[in-house]
Design a protein around this motif. Structure first.
Motif, PDB file in Angstrom:
ATOM      1  N   LEU A  82       0.831  -1.206   0.000  1.00  0.00           N
ATOM      2  CA  LEU A  82       0.000   0.000   0.000  1.00  0.00           C
ATOM      3  C   LEU A  82       0.864   1.255   0.000  1.00  0.00           C
ATOM      4  CD1 LEU A  82      -2.791  -1.043   2.522  1.00  0.00           C
ATOM      5  CD2 LEU A  82      -3.123  -0.439   0.109  1.00  0.00           C
ATOM      6  N   ALA A  83       1.925   1.253   0.794  1.00  0.00           N
ATOM      7  CA  ALA A  83       2.806   2.413   0.855  1.00  0.00           C
ATOM      8  C   ALA A  83       3.548   2.595  -0.473  1.00  0.00           C
ATOM      9  CB  ALA A  83       3.804   2.255   1.995  1.00  0.00           C
ATOM     10  N   GLU A  84       4.015   1.506  -1.047  1.00  0.00           N
ATOM     11  CA  GLU A  84       4.791   1.572  -2.288  1.00  0.00           C
ATOM     12  C   GLU A  84       3.925   1.985  -3.479  1.00  0.00           C
ATOM     13  OE1 GLU A  84       6.908  -1.691  -5.090  1.00  0.00           O
ATOM     14  OE2 GLU A  84       7.519  -1.713  -2.977  1.00  0.00           O
ATOM     15  N   ARG A  85       2.711   1.490  -3.535  1.00  0.00           N
ATOM     16  CA  ARG A  85       1.837   1.720  -4.689  1.00  0.00           C
ATOM     17  C   ARG A  85       0.811   2.832  -4.447  1.00  0.00           C
ATOM     18  NH1 ARG A  85       0.126  -4.349  -6.533  1.00  0.00           N
ATOM     19  NH2 ARG A  85       2.214  -5.249  -6.604  1.00  0.00           N
ATOM     20  N   ALA A  86       0.998   3.605  -3.422  1.00  0.00           N
ATOM     21  CA  ALA A  86       0.096   4.715  -3.085  1.00  0.00           C
ATOM     22  C   ALA A  86      -1.357   4.256  -3.008  1.00  0.00           C
ATOM     23  CB  ALA A  86       0.262   5.863  -4.082  1.00  0.00           C
ATOM     24  N   GLY A  87      -1.565   3.111  -2.376  1.00  0.00           N
ATOM     25  CA  GLY A  87      -2.919   2.628  -2.141  1.00  0.00           C
ATOM     26  C   GLY A  87      -3.493   1.756  -3.231  1.00  0.00           C
ATOM     27  N   ALA A  88      -2.791   1.558  -4.326  1.00  0.00           N
ATOM     28  CA  ALA A  88      -3.308   0.753  -5.438  1.00  0.00           C
ATOM     29  C   ALA A  88      -2.934  -0.720  -5.240  1.00  0.00           C
ATOM     30  CB  ALA A  88      -2.761   1.261  -6.762  1.00  0.00           C
ATOM     31  N   TYR A  89      -3.493  -1.312  -4.205  1.00  0.00           N
ATOM     32  CA  TYR A  89      -3.221  -2.717  -3.892  1.00  0.00           C
ATOM     33  C   TYR A  89      -4.459  -3.286  -3.228  1.00  0.00           C
ATOM     34  CZ  TYR A  89      -1.062  -6.755  -1.587  1.00  0.00           C
ATOM     35  OH  TYR A  89      -0.759  -8.015  -1.145  1.00  0.00           O
ATOM     36  N   ALA A  90      -4.965  -4.410  -3.758  1.00  0.00           N
ATOM     37  CA  ALA A  90      -6.206  -4.989  -3.236  1.00  0.00           C
ATOM     38  C   ALA A  90      -5.972  -6.223  -2.384  1.00  0.00           C
ATOM     39  CB  ALA A  90      -7.133  -5.343  -4.385  1.00  0.00           C
ATOM     40  N   GLY A  91      -4.764  -6.789  -2.449  1.00  0.00           N
ATOM     41  CA  GLY A  91      -4.456  -7.991  -1.691  1.00  0.00           C
ATOM     42  C   GLY A  91      -3.925  -9.084  -2.595  1.00  0.00           C
ATOM     43  N   GLU A  92      -3.769 -10.274  -2.031  1.00  0.00           N
ATOM     44  CA  GLU A  92      -3.285 -11.419  -2.807  1.00  0.00           C
ATOM     45  C   GLU A  92      -3.833 -12.692  -2.192  1.00  0.00           C
ATOM     46  OE1 GLU A  92       1.204 -11.838  -2.036  1.00  0.00           O
ATOM     47  OE2 GLU A  92       0.778  -9.727  -1.657  1.00  0.00           O
ATOM     48  N   LYS A  93      -3.775 -13.779  -2.956  1.00  0.00           N
ATOM     49  CA  LYS A  93      -4.381 -15.031  -2.499  1.00  0.00           C
ATOM     50  C   LYS A  93      -3.352 -16.151  -2.529  1.00  0.00           C
ATOM     51  CE  LYS A  93      -8.415 -17.919  -3.360  1.00  0.00           C
ATOM     52  NZ  LYS A  93      -8.736 -18.184  -1.994  1.00  0.00           N
ATOM     53  N   ASP A  94      -3.328 -16.939  -1.437  1.00  0.00           N
ATOM     54  CA  ASP A  94      -2.489 -18.141  -1.321  1.00  0.00           C
ATOM     55  C   ASP A  94      -1.033 -17.916  -1.706  1.00  0.00           C
ATOM     56  OD1 ASP A  94      -4.560 -19.632  -0.310  1.00  0.00           O
ATOM     57  OD2 ASP A  94      -5.160 -20.442  -2.257  1.00  0.00           O
ATOM     58  N   THR A  95      -0.439 -16.888  -1.121  1.00  0.00           N
ATOM     59  CA  THR A  95       0.980 -16.622  -1.346  1.00  0.00           C
ATOM     60  C   THR A  95       1.797 -17.569  -0.466  1.00  0.00           C
ATOM     61  OG1 THR A  95       0.489 -14.310  -1.768  1.00  0.00           O
ATOM     62  CG2 THR A  95       2.774 -14.855  -1.237  1.00  0.00           C
TER      63      THR A  95
END
Length: 152
Positions: A72-85
């Motif tokens: 979130l910090a790196e992408r200025a909030g353009a991050y929704a999450g990830e699955k089964d990392t």
């Protein structure tokens, strides 16, 4: 009565029989003690393994929160999450949603340990993060949403 070499008296034969019974009883008592000791050791090992699974799934869930906050910090909030990392011997999944403020986000993270297709343990965490420019301003875990459970 005189005892000859190689021969035994009726009294001596009776003592030898009672000694054998005493030895058998002693071995039975030792066997019962050993069985109870092994049961206790087995129970303690099962508790240790359960504690390890709890700690591992909690660490996986926290890793998901930390990764999401950094993204979130790196992408200025353009991050929704990830699955089964995959991480270590388990996985984490994250989901990010907007909070009340413009730089306020809620991160839900689930750490999971699996044995093949079978889920052994899951830990769910929720955290609130505020992004300040390109860095994390604050990160608070919301313990009311934290949970640990065995999956069967």
């Amino acid at each position: 009565m005189i005892a000859l070499s190689g021969y035994s008296t009726p009294r001596a034969r009776g003592r030898r029989g009672s000694a054998l019974i005493l030895v058998v009883m002693l071995l039975a008592a030792i066997s019962v003690l050993l069985a109870s000791l092994l049961t206790g050791v087995d129970r303690a090992m099962a508790q240790q393994h359960a504690a390890w699974r709890d700690q591992t799934t909690r660490a996986l869930a926290e890793a998901g929160v930390q990764r999401a906050a950094a993204q979130l910090a790196e992408r200025a909030g353009a991050y929704a999450g990830e699955k089964d990392t995959p991480l270590g011997g388990g996985f984490y999944s994250t989901k990010v949603s907007r909070g009340k403020g413009p730089n306020d986000y809620t991160i839900r993270s689930v750490g999971t340990l699996r044995d093949g297709a079978h889920t052994l343990r899951r830990c769910e965490l929720s955290a609130r993060v505020v992004i300040d420019g390109k860095r994390i301003g604050s990160l608070e875990y919301e313990s009311s949403h934290a949970g640990m459970r065995s999956a069967t």
